[in-house]
Scaffold this active site. Structure first.
Site, PDB file in Angstrom:
ATOM      1  N   LYS A   1      -8.729  14.075   3.575  1.00 30.48           N
ATOM      2  CA  LYS A   1      -7.872  12.895   3.646  1.00 30.48           C
ATOM      3  C   LYS A   1      -7.007  13.035   4.889  1.00 30.48           C
ATOM      4  CE  LYS A   1      -6.422  14.063  -0.490  1.00 30.48           C
ATOM      5  NZ  LYS A   1      -6.388  12.882  -1.328  1.00 30.48           N
ATOM      6  N   ARG A   2      -6.319  11.967   5.286  1.00 34.48           N
ATOM      7  CA  ARG A   2      -5.411  12.083   6.413  1.00 34.48           C
ATOM      8  C   ARG A   2      -4.447  13.255   6.181  1.00 34.48           C
ATOM      9  NH1 ARG A   2      -5.761   8.241  10.767  1.00 34.48           N
ATOM     10  NH2 ARG A   2      -3.850   9.221  11.479  1.00 34.48           N
TER      11      ARG A   2
ATOM     12  N   LYS B 225       0.802  14.391   1.273  1.00 36.96           N
ATOM     13  CA  LYS B 225      -0.494  14.720   0.656  1.00 36.96           C
ATOM     14  C   LYS B 225      -0.618  16.223   0.392  1.00 36.96           C
ATOM     15  CE  LYS B 225      -3.036  10.727   2.573  1.00 36.96           C
ATOM     16  NZ  LYS B 225      -3.837  10.144   1.473  1.00 36.96           N
TER      17      LYS B 225
ATOM     18  N   HIS C 200       0.786  -1.234   0.000  1.00 39.67           N
ATOM     19  CA  HIS C 200       0.000   0.000   0.000  1.00 39.67           C
ATOM     20  C   HIS C 200       0.808   1.268   0.000  1.00 39.67           C
ATOM     21  CE1 HIS C 200      -4.225  -1.173   0.338  1.00 39.67           C
ATOM     22  NE2 HIS C 200      -3.743  -2.294   0.850  1.00 39.67           N
TER      23      HIS C 200
HETATM   24  C1  LIG Z   1     -11.937   7.376   0.936  1.00 44.00           C
HETATM   25  C2  LIG Z   1     -11.546   7.702   2.305  1.00 44.00           C
HETATM   26  C3  LIG Z   1     -10.204   7.869   2.630  1.00 44.00           C
HETATM   27  C4  LIG Z   1      -9.088   7.797   1.603  1.00 44.00           C
HETATM   28  O1  LIG Z   1      -8.876   9.095   1.102  1.00 44.00           O
HETATM   29  P1  LIG Z   1      -7.594   9.466   0.207  1.00 44.00           P
HETATM   30  O2  LIG Z   1      -7.878  10.870  -0.197  1.00 44.00           O
HETATM   31  O3  LIG Z   1      -7.608   8.531  -0.960  1.00 44.00           O
HETATM   32  O4  LIG Z   1      -6.415   9.322   1.069  1.00 44.00           O
HETATM   33  C5  LIG Z   1      -9.867   8.164   3.938  1.00 44.00           C
HETATM   34  N1  LIG Z   1     -10.814   8.297   4.884  1.00 44.00           N
HETATM   35  C6  LIG Z   1     -12.123   8.164   4.604  1.00 44.00           C
HETATM   36  C7  LIG Z   1     -13.128   8.338   5.688  1.00 44.00           C
HETATM   37  C8  LIG Z   1     -12.540   7.861   3.315  1.00 44.00           C
HETATM   38  O5  LIG Z   1     -13.839   7.713   3.054  1.00 44.00           O
END
Ligand SMILES: *Cc1c(COP(=O)(O)O)cnc(C)c1O
Length: 833
Positions: A568-569, A574, A377
């Site tokens: 996102k995190r 990011k 991942h």
């Molecule tokens: C889809 C999702 C993620 C993943 O988000 P990315 O932008 O791809 O890192 C993380 N947390 C939640 C709650 C999500 O629904």
């Protein structure tokens, strides 16, 4: 249901027959099911139905829905036992499930329930849904992917079980106090969860080579005192769309084998005996809140082993119960490891085959490798798991012995092919030497499985060519790509009812289980009437989000602005910081030129920072601080607004993504393995502004380059620039960059807390800006100018948005799972007769 009562003796009746007699399973929701709800209120809660609280109503309704699906659940498991098909097992430390009621209702095709419920009970389903806690058993993308994958497995009728841990506390609840993230516990199980079924009769014993004591949330080993932990399974239904297949998500809870250790008790150590019970239970107490970092805590090691031991025990029992011979293991069982977290499955399966089945090494190893597969991942070095040999010695000496033997044989093979190449041997060894010796879990996972896949084309390519080229040389046939996907049920059908209805009108209902059907709407991008309808649906989603945000967080935003969203995190790679700086550049432009023609824009951020990740927390604080100043400045009022929304979760994503106009996917190229929120946004008609990273590349390919906004360095350029990139140059030579950074550094956004953003100056200018924010800033700002210019022409915007929706078919997790079934698991559907 018009079925005659079986004449057989009661003892011959299975649960299926009993449920049929009760009329459970009839669809759509009918009078027979109506009674289920009332009965649940009275039997479970022992109350007058008219006095039920919303929480009691939620529990009773969920339990009634569970009663409806129970028949199909039992039927599914009976079908699998009878047909003995190849089974897929998905092992993951995280399942970010979110709420279940609306999802299960929709997947069971019980949607008329909502109207029925409101009419006959006078209660809005939307209100009851808010009573359900968000099952936050994951950190972010990896955990959410696991949840989407099991949804798709069930929808494709593939016999599958998801295995995970039933943490008492999921991902923390995030509060913001003066812009500071404060973590609150998430006790999501304080009230009974109507979806889970405890199965204490199927518990598993997990022997551990030592006892331990808890210290500051970590465990310390007490050598040479072996102990047992019990794994108690809790099953949750995974409803395939249409309800033909109901698979199981089995989550393990750690428990103590007995209340008293009688040896210790008779020795007088009553508290010691009870204390060990508490210890055992602490194994599944809490989810580790780190995303993309391995923190090397021994309790985490124990959690990972506990998941593997319980799940493999269960898998092997089911395999043997069905009368299979050991040699048939890879023909009947496929086990997918979601990252290296369950990589202990390699020595554990080998141990079972050697020590319990009594097979010889060669056969046991061959069966192990052919049964297991591994998904990588991330390429971030700080995320690679390495566990001290010392921990193995204390807790799992037999597994360590097996790891050594695997390594001895593997290194022997490599040395035979590359005599004298010591550097190569050191790189591929399962053991990291020098200092405290460690087991490299990624190496173990690659050597011990028949498939290693990345999660987007570019990621799989970098994994093969840059991260582990030595392994790709030894096992070229093992490396493959499976681009991630998301379930269109939760992320489009449920989250965005208006757009879903518009699409069903346009292309028919098949898109729900075959997202490629959306292509039929591609031509409608040229139809002005359809574009208008698309904009009406987008506005409805925005209004729903605005109301929800006001009600749940007390934050007011204007639906008549461009919703520019990054959720996102929070992580440096990011680059929320890049977005924040870009906002400051526009803030400066607007202050300098109040008549600047830009469409009004609301920039929305949300995301959690790992509690120990200091810089990520400073970034949250910066965004909140920018919001406070910008939102109060008359120069930008009505033109630019910035909000940091607290407590990012599945539920927040489900509300916000349908309302988004612009999807921010701006990671440093080469660092985001895939991303999945980028896919959710595309399906919901947001345009992507992004770097050529992860699945963004495939999104641009599908949508057409003219329908996305790509900018910035490529992964190759990022790697190539490592030697000479100098952020200082940008600061000195770009007036807008310097002006924006100076506002941040000179406390413009934190007059009461001078120096609050010193860590940001340090990372960008002092430490060389590892994630190359400043290298991409000017092109990003210019790209945002293009975004805003297009948004000013709403109709032209809608045309691109419709193309995005229509071309998002590839990003269904149904497609991902289909490919895993075909290429990795060699498993297929097992449908009812
Ligand atoms: C889809 C999702 C993620 C993943 O988000 P990315 O932008 O791809 O890192 C993380 N947390 C939640 C709650 C999500 O629904």
């Amino acid at each position: 249901m018009g079925k005659a009562k079986p004449a057989a003796a009661p003892s011959a009746k299975g649960p299926l027959e009993i449920l049929q007699e009760y009329g459970c399973g009839s669809v759509p929701f009918s009078g027979a099911n109506d009674a289920l709800y009332e009965r649940r209120l009275v039997f479970d809660h022992v109350i007058e139905p008219a006095t039920a609280t919303p929480r009691e109503q939620f529990e009773a309704l969920s339990a009634a829905v569970r009663d409806v699906l129970a028949q199909r659940w039992v039927e599914t498991s009976r079908r699998h036992d009878t047909a003995n098909p190849k089974q897929v097992y998905y092992l993951s430390m995280e399942f970010l499930i979110g709420r279940s009621l609306a999802n299960n209702v929709a997947n069971l095709l019980l949607s008329p329930l909502g109207a029925w419920f409101e009419k006959s009970k006078g209660v809005s389903l939307a209100r009851l849904i808010e009573e359900e806690p968000d099952a936050g058993l994951g950190n972010g993308g990896l955990g959410r992917l696991a949840a989407c994958c099991i949804d798709s497995l069930a929808t494709l009728d593939v016999p599958a079980v998801g295995y995970g841990l039933r943490y008492d506390f999921g991902i923390f609840r995030q509060e913001l106090r003066d812009g500071n993230q404060v973590e609150q516990p998430d006790p999501w199980l304080t009230e009974p969860d109507p979806w889970e079924v405890a199965r204490p009769g199927e518990q598993v014993t997990v022997p551990v080579g030592c006892t331990f004591e808890v210290r500051h949330g970590d465990v310390r080993v007490k050598h040479a005192q072996p102990m047992n932990i019990l794994g108690v399974p809790y099953d949750r239904p995974v409803v395939g769309y249409g309800g033909r297949t109901i698979n199981t998500l089995r989550l393990w809870r750690a428990a103590s084998p007995n209340v008293f250790d009688f040896g210790e008790f008779s020795g007088g150590d009553f508290f010691g005996a009870v204390g060990d019970r508490v210890l055992a239970e602490s194994v599944t107490r809490v989810l580790y809140p780190d995303d993309s970092t391995a923190r090397g805590r021994s309790l985490r090691f124990l959690q990972e082993y506990f998941l593997v031991r319980c799940s493999l025990d269960d898998i092997v029992k089911r395999f043997r119960r069905r009368g299979n011979d050991w040699a048939a293991l890879p023909d009947k069982v496929a086990i997918q490891l979601n990252d290296t977290h369950p990589a202990m499955a390699v020595p554990e399966l080998l141990r079972i085959l050697l020590d319990e089945a009594g097979l010889g090494w060669d056969q046991a190893w061959d069966l192990t490798v052919r049964t297991l597969a591994y998904t990588n991942h991330t390429l971030l070095p700080e995320a690679l798991e390495k566990w001290p040999v010392e921990l193995f010695e204390a807790l799992l000496p037999r597994h360590l012995e097996l790891v050594y033997e695997i390594n001895r044989r593997f290194l022997g093979d490599v040395a035979a092919k590359h005599p004298g190449d010591e550097g190569r041997l050191a790189r591929v060894s399962l053991i990291e030497e020098g200092g405290a010796r460690k087991v490299r879990m990624a190496n173990l996972a690659i050597v011990g499985t028949h498939s290693t896949n990345g999660v987007a084309a570019i990621h799989s390519e970098l994994l093969r060519t840059a991260t582990v080229p030595d392994f790709a040389e030894v096992f070229p046939e093992r490396f493959n790509n499976k681009t991630n996907g998301v379930t269109p049920r939760r992320w489009l059908l449920l989250a965005n009812p208006d757009l879903a209805a518009l699409l069903t009108d346009a292309v028919g209902p098949e898109w729900v289980t075959n997202l490629a059907h959306l292509r039929k709407a591609d031509g409608l991008a040229d139809d002005p009437a359809f574009r208008a309808k698309f904009l009406v649906a987008k506005r409805a989603a925005k209004l729903r989000f605005v109301d929800w945000l006001k009600a749940t967080a007390g934050i007011a935003v204007d639906p008549d602005t461009l919703f520019d969203v990054q959720i996102k995190r929070i992580h440096e790679y990011k680059r929320q910081l890049l977005n924040a700086i870009q906002v400051v550049v526009w803030y400066n432009r607007l202050r300098a030129n109040p008549s600047l023609a830009v469409p009004p824009r609301t920039v929305l951020f949300a995301g959690k920072a790992a509690p120990a990740y200091h810089l990520a927390k400073v970034i949250i604080k910066l965004v909140a601080a920018i919001g406070k100043v910008v939102n109060a400045d008359p120069a930008t009022r009505g033109k630019l607004r910035v909000e940091f929304l607290p407590n990012y979760s599945c539920t927040l994503a489900e509300h916000l993504i349908p309302a988004a106009d612009l999807s921010e996917q701006i990671s440093t190229a080469g660092y985001e393995a895939s991303g999945t929120s980028n896919m959710k946004f595309m399906m919901n008609g947001a345009l992507t502004v992004g770097t050529r990273d992860g699945a963004n590349i495939e999104i641009a390919e599908e949508a057409g380059q003219e329908n996305v906004f790509m900018f910035g360095l490529t992964a190759d350029q990022v790697l190539g620039g490592r030697g000479w990139y100098n952020p200082q140059w940008h600061y000195e030579n770009e007036p807008e960059t310097r002006a924006a950074l100076n506002l941040i550094f000179d406390n413009h956004f934190c007059p009461d807390e001078p120096g609050a953003f010193e860590a940001i100056r340090e990372t960008l200018l002092g430490k060389g800006d590892y994630y190359m924010h400043l290298a991409d800033l000017t092109e990003y700002v210019e790209t945002q100018r293009g975004v805003m210019a297009l948004y000013a022409d709403r109709d032209a915007w809608a045309k691109k948005a419709v193309h995005n929706v229509a071309r998002s078919g590839k990003f269904s997790s149904d497609r991902t799972i289909f490919e895993y079934c075909r290429d990795v698991w060699r498993a297929g559907p097992c449908r009812p007769a």
